[in-house]
Design a protein around this motif. Structure first.
Motif, PDB file in Angstrom:
ATOM      1  N   PHE A  49       0.833  -1.278  -0.024  1.00  0.00           N
ATOM      2  CA  PHE A  49      -0.146   0.048  -0.007  1.00  0.00           C
ATOM      3  C   PHE A  49       1.031   1.056  -0.081  1.00  0.00           C
ATOM      4  N   TRP A  50       0.765   2.114  -0.879  1.00  0.00           N
ATOM      5  CA  TRP A  50       1.756   3.188  -1.152  1.00  0.00           C
ATOM      6  C   TRP A  50       0.746   4.309  -1.805  1.00  0.00           C
ATOM      7  N   GLN A 114     -12.284   4.348   5.293  1.00  0.00           N
ATOM      8  CA  GLN A 114     -10.720   3.804   5.756  1.00  0.00           C
ATOM      9  C   GLN A 114     -10.848   3.174   7.248  1.00  0.00           C
ATOM     10  N   HIS A 115     -11.632   3.595   8.117  1.00  0.00           N
ATOM     11  CA  HIS A 115     -11.778   3.151   9.493  1.00  0.00           C
ATOM     12  C   HIS A 115     -12.547   1.734   9.334  1.00  0.00           C
ATOM     13  N   GLU A 116     -13.126   1.376   8.725  1.00  0.00           N
ATOM     14  CA  GLU A 116     -13.763  -0.005   8.438  1.00  0.00           C
ATOM     15  C   GLU A 116     -12.562  -0.917   7.794  1.00  0.00           C
ATOM     16  N   TRP A 117     -12.155  -0.408   6.611  1.00  0.00           N
ATOM     17  CA  TRP A 117     -11.059  -1.638   5.953  1.00  0.00           C
ATOM     18  C   TRP A 117     -10.072  -1.500   6.525  1.00  0.00           C
ATOM     19  N   ILE A 118      -9.280  -0.610   7.149  1.00  0.00           N
ATOM     20  CA  ILE A 118      -7.811  -0.821   7.541  1.00  0.00           C
ATOM     21  C   ILE A 118      -7.845  -2.038   8.361  1.00  0.00           C
ATOM     22  N   ASN A 119      -8.551  -2.288   9.253  1.00  0.00           N
ATOM     23  CA  ASN A 119      -8.573  -3.391  10.299  1.00  0.00           C
ATOM     24  C   ASN A 119      -8.748  -4.642   9.419  1.00  0.00           C
ATOM     25  N   MET A 120      -9.541  -4.700   8.155  1.00  0.00           N
ATOM     26  CA  MET A 120      -9.652  -5.994   7.627  1.00  0.00           C
ATOM     27  C   MET A 120      -8.527  -6.325   6.666  1.00  0.00           C
ATOM     28  N   VAL A 121      -7.658  -5.195   6.494  1.00  0.00           N
ATOM     29  CA  VAL A 121      -6.429  -5.638   5.964  1.00  0.00           C
ATOM     30  C   VAL A 121      -5.475  -6.294   7.024  1.00  0.00           C
ATOM     31  N   ASN A 122      -5.314  -5.573   7.976  1.00  0.00           N
ATOM     32  CA  ASN A 122      -4.537  -6.216   9.009  1.00  0.00           C
ATOM     33  C   ASN A 122      -4.867  -5.456  10.306  1.00  0.00           C
ATOM     34  N   GLU A 123      -5.275  -6.052  11.513  1.00  0.00           N
ATOM     35  CA  GLU A 123      -5.579  -5.503  12.671  1.00  0.00           C
ATOM     36  C   GLU A 123      -4.535  -4.642  13.317  1.00  0.00           C
ATOM     37  N   ALA A 124      -3.347  -5.013  13.070  1.00  0.00           N
ATOM     38  CA  ALA A 124      -2.123  -3.971  13.419  1.00  0.00           C
ATOM     39  C   ALA A 124      -1.618  -2.994  12.675  1.00  0.00           C
ATOM     40  N   TRP A 125      -2.508  -2.742  11.752  1.00  0.00           N
ATOM     41  CA  TRP A 125      -2.028  -1.587  10.773  1.00  0.00           C
ATOM     42  C   TRP A 125      -2.769  -0.230  11.439  1.00  0.00           C
ATOM     43  N   THR A 126      -1.714   0.606  11.703  1.00  0.00           N
ATOM     44  CA  THR A 126      -2.535   1.924  12.331  1.00  0.00           C
ATOM     45  C   THR A 126      -3.009   2.908  11.464  1.00  0.00           C
ATOM     46  N   GLY A 127      -2.618   2.478  10.037  1.00  0.00           N
ATOM     47  CA  GLY A 127      -3.038   3.444   9.067  1.00  0.00           C
ATOM     48  C   GLY A 127      -2.115   4.250   8.154  1.00  0.00           C
ATOM     49  N   ALA A 128      -0.896   4.289   8.813  1.00  0.00           N
ATOM     50  CA  ALA A 128       0.444   4.903   8.064  1.00  0.00           C
ATOM     51  C   ALA A 128       0.863   3.839   6.938  1.00  0.00           C
ATOM     52  N   ILE A 129       1.390   4.694   5.931  1.00  0.00           N
ATOM     53  CA  ILE A 129       1.851   3.907   4.970  1.00  0.00           C
ATOM     54  C   ILE A 129       3.209   4.482   4.576  1.00  0.00           C
ATOM     55  N   PRO A 130       4.181   3.603   4.139  1.00  0.00           N
ATOM     56  CA  PRO A 130       3.581   2.124   3.335  1.00  0.00           C
ATOM     57  C   PRO A 130       3.515   1.086   4.269  1.00  0.00           C
ATOM     58  N   ILE A 131       2.725   0.165   3.585  1.00  0.00           N
ATOM     59  CA  ILE A 131       2.877  -1.415   4.477  1.00  0.00           C
ATOM     60  C   ILE A 131       3.005  -2.295   3.386  1.00  0.00           C
ATOM     61  N   THR A 132       3.588  -3.389   3.579  1.00  0.00           N
ATOM     62  CA  THR A 132       3.777  -4.601   2.849  1.00  0.00           C
ATOM     63  C   THR A 132       3.283  -5.797   3.516  1.00  0.00           C
ATOM     64  N   ILE A 133       2.512  -6.513   2.664  1.00  0.00           N
ATOM     65  CA  ILE A 133       2.130  -7.808   3.156  1.00  0.00           C
ATOM     66  C   ILE A 133       2.485  -8.975   2.145  1.00  0.00           C
ATOM     67  N   ILE A 134       3.154  -9.923   2.630  1.00  0.00           N
ATOM     68  CA  ILE A 134       3.708 -10.799   1.774  1.00  0.00           C
ATOM     69  C   ILE A 134       2.977 -12.117   2.101  1.00  0.00           C
ATOM     70  N   TYR A 135       2.544 -12.889   1.177  1.00  0.00           N
ATOM     71  CA  TYR A 135       1.585 -14.043   1.851  1.00  0.00           C
ATOM     72  C   TYR A 135       1.492 -15.264   0.553  1.00  0.00           C
ATOM     73  N   ASN A 136       1.339 -16.423   1.378  1.00  0.00           N
ATOM     74  CA  ASN A 136       0.639 -17.625   0.146  1.00  0.00           C
ATOM     75  C   ASN A 136      -0.069 -18.287   1.290  1.00  0.00           C
ATOM     76  N   LYS A 137      -0.422 -19.454   0.758  1.00  0.00           N
ATOM     77  CA  LYS A 137      -1.354 -20.402   1.609  1.00  0.00           C
ATOM     78  C   LYS A 137      -0.892 -20.791   2.857  1.00  0.00           C
ATOM     79  N   ASP A 138       0.488 -20.658   2.968  1.00  0.00           N
ATOM     80  CA  ASP A 138       1.369 -21.315   4.280  1.00  0.00           C
ATOM     81  C   ASP A 138       1.995 -20.191   4.961  1.00  0.00           C
ATOM     82  N   PHE A 139       1.986 -18.938   4.609  1.00  0.00           N
ATOM     83  CA  PHE A 139       2.739 -18.029   5.070  1.00  0.00           C
ATOM     84  C   PHE A 139       2.120 -16.598   4.981  1.00  0.00           C
TER      85      PHE A 139
END
Lengths: 162, 200
Positions: A49-50, A114-139
């Protein structure tokens, strides 16, 4: 006449090449974006997110591009989610993509709740950018703040599916 | 394997460190003494007649802060007379973000005609104590027996881009609740913003 044909031909060729490299940037709301954050397959996703106005985001972009370049031929997909406003799509986002030679997919997220979907991206996200998520089905990995090529490289190499 | 445990341990440690240091709703807020754009020092204890303070971490450079400037002025105009003045604090390191230097703060405050103190958190200790993580970031404080308690943390309202499309005015609703002797609901919200530019 030959010269004329040549000019016409180069014009068409030029348009073709430009079309092949030009980046389409769809504008999504969060409901449309959400499935991309929750895929359960063999692909390893990097979601960043940038925004063009965000200094640390712009600073880390070359590292993200280097990462995309290295892994793009594997089971890997990078998606850059722009927080720029939709009115700046043509004036700021597209020019930035062209300047930086961005090959990863870019989506512009246009959703004011934003106040609704920020938590749906990640609960730990305060709202500041950038954020990076790396994921697959096991990670799964989440970072608020800048990330470097060496960190990305290590995390992806370890977890990439063959 | 040993290494990954170490990394896990360190990340848990740093995670808890960040969150343990941030103010939560209900916490007592420590007073500060910071330099205002008019050259005077401002403390919470200066607000003798206030019932609370709307502390807003904001700055010059962040587009989201700029989008809220007029709304912050309006908040101060509307709620100062009800005992809840705005105190804006610039949390950013001027070396990291030259647009947020003290001199540029003075220029911006004059251009916009800020009706409230715009303080420079020189050394970033207040920002760290509060646990502000982005700009703009609001901490609504209520005064109880000359001490200040955090009652709401988060965004000013639910639409940064377009004031006309705001559906919920979080800070206004929270203050109205406090004035009515009630608890703000919600008392914590999130919004997109710029990172705090910490000194190296």
């Amino acid at each position: 006449m030959k010269l004329f044909k040549f000019i016409i031909l180069s014009f068409f060729l030029g348009t073709l090449i430009a079309d092949a490299t030009a980046q389409e940037v769809p504008v999504y709301n969060f409901r449309q974006l959400e499935p991309l954050l929750n895929k359960r397959n063999d692909t390893t996703y990097v979601i960043n997110f940038w925004a063009t106005w965000c200094k640390p985001c712009v600073k880390e972009m070359p590292d993200l591009m280097k990462t995309n370049q290295k892994f793009k031929n594997g089971k890997f997909k990078m998606i850059l989610v722009s927080m720029d406003f939709d009115i700046h799509l043509q004036t700021k986002v597209i020019p930035f993509i062209n300047e930086q030679n961005i090959e990863a997919d870019v989506i512009l997220l246009n959703d004011s709740k934003q106040h609704e979907w920020i938590n749906m991206v990640n609960e730990a996200w305060t709202g500041a950018i950038p954020i990076t998520i790396i994921y697959n089905k096991d990670f799964y990995f989440f970072r608020e703040g800048e990330i470097t090529f060496s960190e990305l490289n290590e995390l992806i190499t370890k977890n990439l599916k063959q | 394997m040993k290494r990954s445990f170490l990394i896990l341990f360190l990340s848990i440690l740093s995670f808890s460190y960040i969150y343990a240091d941030s103010y939560q709703v209900g916490d007592k807020a420590a007073d500060f003494s910071l330099k205002n754009v008019d050259g005077t020092m401002v403390s919470m204890s200066d607000f003798k007649d206030a019932n609370g303070i709307i502390v807003i971490f904001t700055c010059n450079h962040c587009p989201y802060s700029v989008l809220y400037e007029d709304r912050i002025i309006e908040l101060d105009r509307k709620y100062k007379i009800k005992g809840y003045p705005v105190v804006a604090i610039n949390p950013n390191d001027p070396v990291k973000q030259p647009e947020d230097s003290y001199d540029k703060m003075i220029i911006r405050a004059n251009e916009k005609g800020f009706t409230f103190p715009y303080l420079w958190d020189n050394g970033q200790q207040v920002t760290e104590a509060y646990g502000a993580s982005r700009t703009p970031h609001v901490f609504l404080l209520e005064k109880v027996d000359s001490e200040y308690f955090v009652r709401y943390i988060g965004a000013i309202d639910d639409n940064s881009k377009s004031p006309a499309d705001v559906e919920e005015k979080f800070v206004e609703n929270a203050i109205d609740a406090l004035i009515d002797g009630e608890k703000p609901d919600p008392d914590f919200t999130k919004a997109i913003g710029c990172t705090i530019k910490w000194a190296d």
